[in-house]
Design a protein around this motif. Structure first.
Motif, PDB file in Angstrom:
ATOM      1  N   PRO A 168       0.793  -1.231   0.000  1.00  0.00           N
ATOM      2  CA  PRO A 168       0.000   0.000   0.000  1.00  0.00           C
ATOM      3  C   PRO A 168       0.824   1.279   0.000  1.00  0.00           C
ATOM      4  O   PRO A 168       0.313   2.340  -0.339  1.00  0.00           O
ATOM      5  CB  PRO A 168      -0.821  -0.128   1.290  1.00  0.00           C
ATOM      6  CG  PRO A 168       0.000  -1.020   2.172  1.00  0.00           C
ATOM      7  CD  PRO A 168       0.647  -1.999   1.252  1.00  0.00           C
ATOM      8  N   GLY A 169       2.092   1.234   0.352  1.00  0.00           N
ATOM      9  CA  GLY A 169       2.892   2.449   0.444  1.00  0.00           C
ATOM     10  C   GLY A 169       3.593   2.856  -0.833  1.00  0.00           C
ATOM     11  O   GLY A 169       4.428   3.769  -0.832  1.00  0.00           O
ATOM     12  N   LEU A 170       3.271   2.220  -1.933  1.00  0.00           N
ATOM     13  CA  LEU A 170       3.933   2.551  -3.194  1.00  0.00           C
ATOM     14  C   LEU A 170       3.704   4.007  -3.581  1.00  0.00           C
ATOM     15  O   LEU A 170       2.597   4.526  -3.454  1.00  0.00           O
ATOM     16  CB  LEU A 170       3.403   1.658  -4.313  1.00  0.00           C
ATOM     17  CG  LEU A 170       3.727   0.169  -4.257  1.00  0.00           C
ATOM     18  CD1 LEU A 170       2.949  -0.567  -5.336  1.00  0.00           C
ATOM     19  CD2 LEU A 170       5.215  -0.063  -4.431  1.00  0.00           C
ATOM     20  N   ARG A 171       4.734   4.637  -4.090  1.00  0.00           N
ATOM     21  CA  ARG A 171       4.606   6.008  -4.594  1.00  0.00           C
ATOM     22  C   ARG A 171       5.736   6.276  -5.568  1.00  0.00           C
ATOM     23  O   ARG A 171       6.740   5.550  -5.601  1.00  0.00           O
ATOM     24  CB  ARG A 171       4.644   7.017  -3.449  1.00  0.00           C
ATOM     25  CG  ARG A 171       5.941   7.015  -2.652  1.00  0.00           C
ATOM     26  CD  ARG A 171       6.005   8.184  -1.684  1.00  0.00           C
ATOM     27  NE  ARG A 171       7.167   8.141  -0.820  1.00  0.00           N
ATOM     28  CZ  ARG A 171       8.401   8.523  -1.150  1.00  0.00           C
ATOM     29  NH1 ARG A 171       8.633   8.983  -2.385  1.00  0.00           N
ATOM     30  NH2 ARG A 171       9.403   8.463  -0.296  1.00  0.00           N
ATOM     31  N   ALA A 172       5.569   7.317  -6.356  1.00  0.00           N
ATOM     32  CA  ALA A 172       6.647   7.732  -7.242  1.00  0.00           C
ATOM     33  C   ALA A 172       7.801   8.278  -6.410  1.00  0.00           C
ATOM     34  O   ALA A 172       7.591   8.984  -5.416  1.00  0.00           O
ATOM     35  CB  ALA A 172       6.147   8.779  -8.229  1.00  0.00           C
ATOM     36  N   SER A 173       9.013   7.938  -6.787  1.00  0.00           N
ATOM     37  CA  SER A 173      10.173   8.454  -6.062  1.00  0.00           C
ATOM     38  C   SER A 173      10.369   9.932  -6.364  1.00  0.00           C
ATOM     39  O   SER A 173       9.949  10.443  -7.411  1.00  0.00           O
ATOM     40  CB  SER A 173      11.430   7.673  -6.452  1.00  0.00           C
ATOM     41  OG  SER A 173      11.663   7.754  -7.849  1.00  0.00           O
ATOM     42  N   THR A 174      10.994  10.650  -5.446  1.00  0.00           N
ATOM     43  CA  THR A 174      11.281  12.071  -5.627  1.00  0.00           C
ATOM     44  C   THR A 174      12.643  12.237  -6.302  1.00  0.00           C
ATOM     45  O   THR A 174      13.468  11.314  -6.294  1.00  0.00           O
ATOM     46  CB  THR A 174      11.300  12.790  -4.273  1.00  0.00           C
ATOM     47  OG1 THR A 174      12.428  12.313  -3.515  1.00  0.00           O
ATOM     48  CG2 THR A 174      10.005  12.517  -3.496  1.00  0.00           C
ATOM     49  N   PRO A 175      12.918  13.411  -6.880  1.00  0.00           N
ATOM     50  CA  PRO A 175      14.229  13.640  -7.494  1.00  0.00           C
ATOM     51  C   PRO A 175      15.388  13.477  -6.520  1.00  0.00           C
ATOM     52  O   PRO A 175      16.490  13.089  -6.923  1.00  0.00           O
ATOM     53  CB  PRO A 175      14.117  15.089  -8.006  1.00  0.00           C
ATOM     54  CG  PRO A 175      12.655  15.284  -8.252  1.00  0.00           C
ATOM     55  CD  PRO A 175      11.975  14.527  -7.159  1.00  0.00           C
ATOM     56  N   ASP A 176      15.158  13.774  -5.246  1.00  0.00           N
ATOM     57  CA  ASP A 176      16.215  13.589  -4.253  1.00  0.00           C
ATOM     58  C   ASP A 176      16.513  12.112  -4.008  1.00  0.00           C
ATOM     59  O   ASP A 176      17.640  11.753  -3.641  1.00  0.00           O
ATOM     60  CB  ASP A 176      15.823  14.248  -2.929  1.00  0.00           C
ATOM     61  CG  ASP A 176      15.853  15.776  -3.004  1.00  0.00           C
ATOM     62  OD1 ASP A 176      16.543  16.301  -3.909  1.00  0.00           O
ATOM     63  OD2 ASP A 176      15.185  16.431  -2.183  1.00  0.00           O
ATOM     64  N   GLU A 177      15.509  11.269  -4.183  1.00  0.00           N
ATOM     65  CA  GLU A 177      15.673   9.834  -3.944  1.00  0.00           C
ATOM     66  C   GLU A 177      16.265   9.106  -5.140  1.00  0.00           C
ATOM     67  O   GLU A 177      17.016   8.137  -4.982  1.00  0.00           O
ATOM     68  CB  GLU A 177      14.319   9.209  -3.586  1.00  0.00           C
ATOM     69  CG  GLU A 177      13.764   9.718  -2.252  1.00  0.00           C
ATOM     70  CD  GLU A 177      12.288   9.436  -2.089  1.00  0.00           C
ATOM     71  OE1 GLU A 177      11.789   9.562  -0.954  1.00  0.00           O
ATOM     72  OE2 GLU A 177      11.620   9.097  -3.095  1.00  0.00           O
TER      73      GLU A 177
END
Length: 320
Positions: free
Chosen positions: A110-119
């Motif tokens: 359930p915690g899936l999300r697009a990664s951020t540019p910092d990640e």
């Protein structure tokens, strides 16, 4: 004439698939003997980076079902990471959109999300997945098998498994199935890793690297006391000797992702031969002498990912 009991089982193969299958069978009440050519610590499974994620394994529909069952088992085992070697760790799947994962695993991740540019510098998915320390997990599986009454014996077998004097034989020999079945469709995919001192990295990363070749991933996995760097995917290459030039390139690729890796002290070099096949073979056949032979091999680079799901299915086939 069989010398064993009518319900006894011999599992051939001492990697993560064989050990897990033996555990499932023994804990169901079957007398189980596990035969292995070499200790678990010297199998291909011991070289695995240990991230739960389907890689180079087919067929997709079955793989997803096996993987999700295995995910649930690992989530439970992660409650005791010091014992089982399983932890839930966050990281980024590079070149992967969250929707690609949600299509088959949304309810379980359930915690899936697009990664951020910092990640991550490119397109990626942030996820919390099981990360298995094989140095701890394989001995724990062996101890769990013993606790269930199973035994482990180091010995070899011949093609057709004539020495396996049990009512049921389960073939978890991985690449060995090429000669033991025999099955010429099983082939090696060579993977090389570099183990370094961890410079403080706590998350994992898997990144596609077009310059490294088709199907090759650059990755790093933080394991207790070390950082595992990879990797390679060389089809039909049998050498298990580390290549210094390949090792240096692995470090360079990983350092492009996290610069602090560049100065990390190298602890170890590892090479493993993934047992690839067009599709996992998970089925049974009756041998001419009446024994039941269950096949559970061809897991490519995802034996850790599907081990418990495939073990459950193999155990059900063994009931026949």
């Amino acid at each position: 004439m069989l010398s064993g009991q009518r319900d006894d089982v011999i599992v051939v193969g001492g990697g993560v698939v064989g050990l897990t299958t033996a555990v499932v069978l023994a804990e169901s009440g079957r007398p189980v003997r596990l035969w292995t050519r070499e200790p678990a610590e010297r199998t291909t499974s011991a070289v695995a980076g240990g991230l739960w994620w389907p890689y180079r394994i087919e067929p997709a529909a079955s793989v997803h079902a096996w993987a999700l069952h295995t995910l649930g088992v690992y989530e439970s085992q992660a409650a005791s990471p010091g014992t089982t070697g399983v932890r839930m760790v966050e990281g980024v799947l590079g070149e992967t959109d969250p929707d690609e994962v949600r299509g088959w695993a949304a309810a379980r991740l359930p915690g899936l999300r697009a990664s951020t540019p910092d990640e991550y510098g490119g397109r990626g998915t942030w996820a919390r997945l099981p990360l298995v320390d094989m140095a701890a997990h394989l001995p724990w599986l062996r101890e769990r098998l013993a606790a269930a009454g199973g035994t482990v014996e180091e010995r070899t077998v011949s093609p057709g498994f004539p020495e396996a004097d049990a009512a049921v034989v389960v073939n978890c020999t991985g690449l060995g199935a090429r000669t033991l079945v025999p099955d010429a469709s099983v082939r090696p995919v060579r993977g090389q890793l570099v183990v370094v001192e961890n410079p403080g990295i706590r998350t994992w990363l898997v990144s596609g690297d077009e310059a490294a070749g088709d199907g090759v991933k650059s990755y790093f996995f933080p394991q207790p006391g070390r950082l595992v760097l990879g990797g390679t995917a060389e089809d039909d290459v049998w050498s298990t000797e580390p290549d210094p030039a390949v090792a240096a390139e692995i470090v360079r690729r990983c350092a492009r992702l996290r610069p602090e890796i560049a100065g990390a002290r190298v602890l170890e070099h590892r090479v493993g031969l993934r047992p690839a096949r067009d599709a996992v073979r998970l089925e049974r056949e009756r041998l001419p002498d009446g024994r039941l032979l269950v096949h559970n091999y061809g897991h490519g680079g995802a034996g850790v990912t599907v081990a418990w799901g495939c073990a459950r299915e193999a155990a059900a086939l063994a009931e026949g």
